[in-house]
Design an enzyme around this catalytic site. Structure first.
Site, mmCIF file in Angstrom:
data_model
loop_
_atom_site.group_PDB
_atom_site.id
_atom_site.type_symbol
_atom_site.label_atom_id
_atom_site.label_comp_id
_atom_site.label_asym_id
_atom_site.label_seq_id
_atom_site.Cartn_x
_atom_site.Cartn_y
_atom_site.Cartn_z
ATOM 1 N N GLN A 192 -8.234 3.744 15.614
ATOM 2 C CA GLN A 192 -8.802 4.657 16.374
ATOM 3 C C GLN A 192 -8.637 6.057 16.134
ATOM 4 O O GLN A 192 -7.408 6.699 15.687
ATOM 5 C CB GLN A 192 -6.757 4.697 17.724
ATOM 6 C CG GLN A 192 -6.943 5.140 18.824
ATOM 7 C CD GLN A 192 -8.284 4.756 19.817
ATOM 8 O OE1 GLN A 192 -8.569 3.892 19.847
ATOM 9 N NE2 GLN A 192 -8.963 5.796 20.710
ATOM 10 N N ASP A 205 -16.057 -0.968 14.631
ATOM 11 C CA ASP A 205 -16.519 1.092 15.297
ATOM 12 C C ASP A 205 -17.452 0.993 15.323
ATOM 13 O O ASP A 205 -17.941 1.761 15.358
ATOM 14 C CB ASP A 205 -15.881 1.751 15.725
ATOM 15 C CG ASP A 205 -14.351 1.972 16.293
ATOM 16 O OD1 ASP A 205 -15.165 1.868 17.694
ATOM 17 O OD2 ASP A 205 -13.279 1.971 16.577
ATOM 18 N N LYS A 239 -8.004 -1.631 25.499
ATOM 19 C CA LYS A 239 -8.967 -2.849 24.227
ATOM 20 C C LYS A 239 -8.089 -4.450 23.715
ATOM 21 O O LYS A 239 -8.650 -4.614 23.877
ATOM 22 C CB LYS A 239 -9.660 -1.579 22.580
ATOM 23 C CG LYS A 239 -10.482 -0.869 22.816
ATOM 24 C CD LYS A 239 -9.875 0.096 21.156
ATOM 25 C CE LYS A 239 -11.063 0.953 21.794
ATOM 26 N NZ LYS A 239 -11.076 2.620 20.831
#
Ligand code: NAP
Length: 285
Positions: free
Chosen positions: A99, A122, A55
């Site tokens: 994450q 997200d 990412k």
């Protein structure tokens, strides 16, 4: 002679998306807007480290600023919450990514809930999932968003199509169902308790498979001319395998995505797209 289907060239779709995003980021930069992504890594899982590094690499390539916050096992829930609150208030930070999974002693749900929903890059915050469910404009989870990018690139009109989603997870299956419904597909959801899976899959014009069961879907289970999107990533004897027997179904379907080289490629690029959309929206309002 058997007419074979086509493996979708996802790499090309992603390259085109990157060109578009680079242009949009340059437009923002010209207006003195330099969106930053904050990535929080609080687990010692190797795969998560690789995902975070991928990412960051794409952010660097496309001109997005990023900061990584890595914690070891001694981190407390309060320390993460304090950081999230600080990032919520930092006007240079447009996206906050935690994450998953987190270390087991951390309360995943509470931490996600504390992210400002407008910076939830997200799309995992309940408010954003709820907005998606009622058909409002919102930040959408990256993997399902990437699947829509692929379908759009193939010019597939979802209206009135039979779409079958196998898997109902918070990050893939559930948001996928709503994205398809919002595009007027007729949606069926299957999961581990579904009996006679093939009765549903054989009727699917669009089949999306996100189970983590290697080669769950085989040639005899798909409809002639279907479009099959394989989300699964399974490591078998050091090799990556999807949830679909790609070579088998190719003899019947119109399109199928491969693993590797398929849906996974679009997930990271969708993250940057979410960040760009957040930055454009904040600076438009
Ligand atoms: P998950 O949370 O484990 O969910 C799996 C889903 O599949 C569940 O809803 C489960 O049903 C269903 N399922 C399991 N076995 C089944 C079976 N035999 N028949 C029908 N349904 C079955 O997984 P996830 O996070 O959604 O991920 C799914 C796969 O996609 C994994 O391989 C993961 O690594 C991969 N993935 C890829 C990307 C990408 O970027 N390409 C992103 C995320 C995930 P129940 O609800 O009944 O348990």
């Amino acid at each position: 002679m058997i007419k074979m289907g086509e493996i979708v060239n996802v790499k090309e779709i992603v390259e085109n998306k990157k060109v578009e995003l680079k242009r949009r980021i340059e437009e923002l930069n010209k207006r003195n807007i330099f969106p930053k992504l904050a990535l929080i890594l609080a687990n010692d899982d190797n795969a998560s480290r690789i995902y975070v590094s991928n990412k960051r690499k794409l952010c660097d390539e496309l001109g997005i600023l990023e900061d990584e916050y890595t914690f070891d096992k001694s981190v407390t829930k309060q320390e993460i919450l304090d950081l999230v609150n600080k990032l919520n208030q930092d006007e240079n930070v447009y996206g906050i990514l935690v994450q998953l999974p987190l270390f087991e002693h951390l309360d995943e749900e509470e931490i996600l809930l504390n992210i400002n929903p407008n910076k939830d890059v997200d799309g995992f915050h309940p408010l954003n999932l709820g907005k998606l469910a009622i058909g409002d404009e919102t930040i959408v989870s990256c993997t399902p968003k990437g699947i829509i990018t692929i379908l759009d690139s193939l010019n597939i009109d979802l209206k009135s199509k039979n779409a079958v989603v196998i898997g109902r997870s918070r990050i893939v299956g559930k948001p996928m169902i709503h994205l398809l419904l919002n595009r007027n597909a007729t949606v069926t959801v299957c999961h581990s308790k579904t009996k006679n899976l093939e009765d549903y899959t054989r009727n699917a014009d669009i089949l999306i498979v996100a189970t983590g069961v290697p080669h769950l879907v085989t040639k005899d289970m798909v409809k002639e001319g279907a479009v099959v999107l394989d989300v699964g990533i399974n490591r078998i004897d050091g090799k990556l395998k999807g949830d679909v027997d790609t070579q088998g179904v190719l003899e019947k379907v119109k399109y199928v995505t491969s693993v590797p080289g398929g849906v996974g490629l679009t997930t990271v690029v969708s993250l940057v797209e979410n960040l760009v959309e957040i930055a454009e929206k904040i600076n438009r309002d």
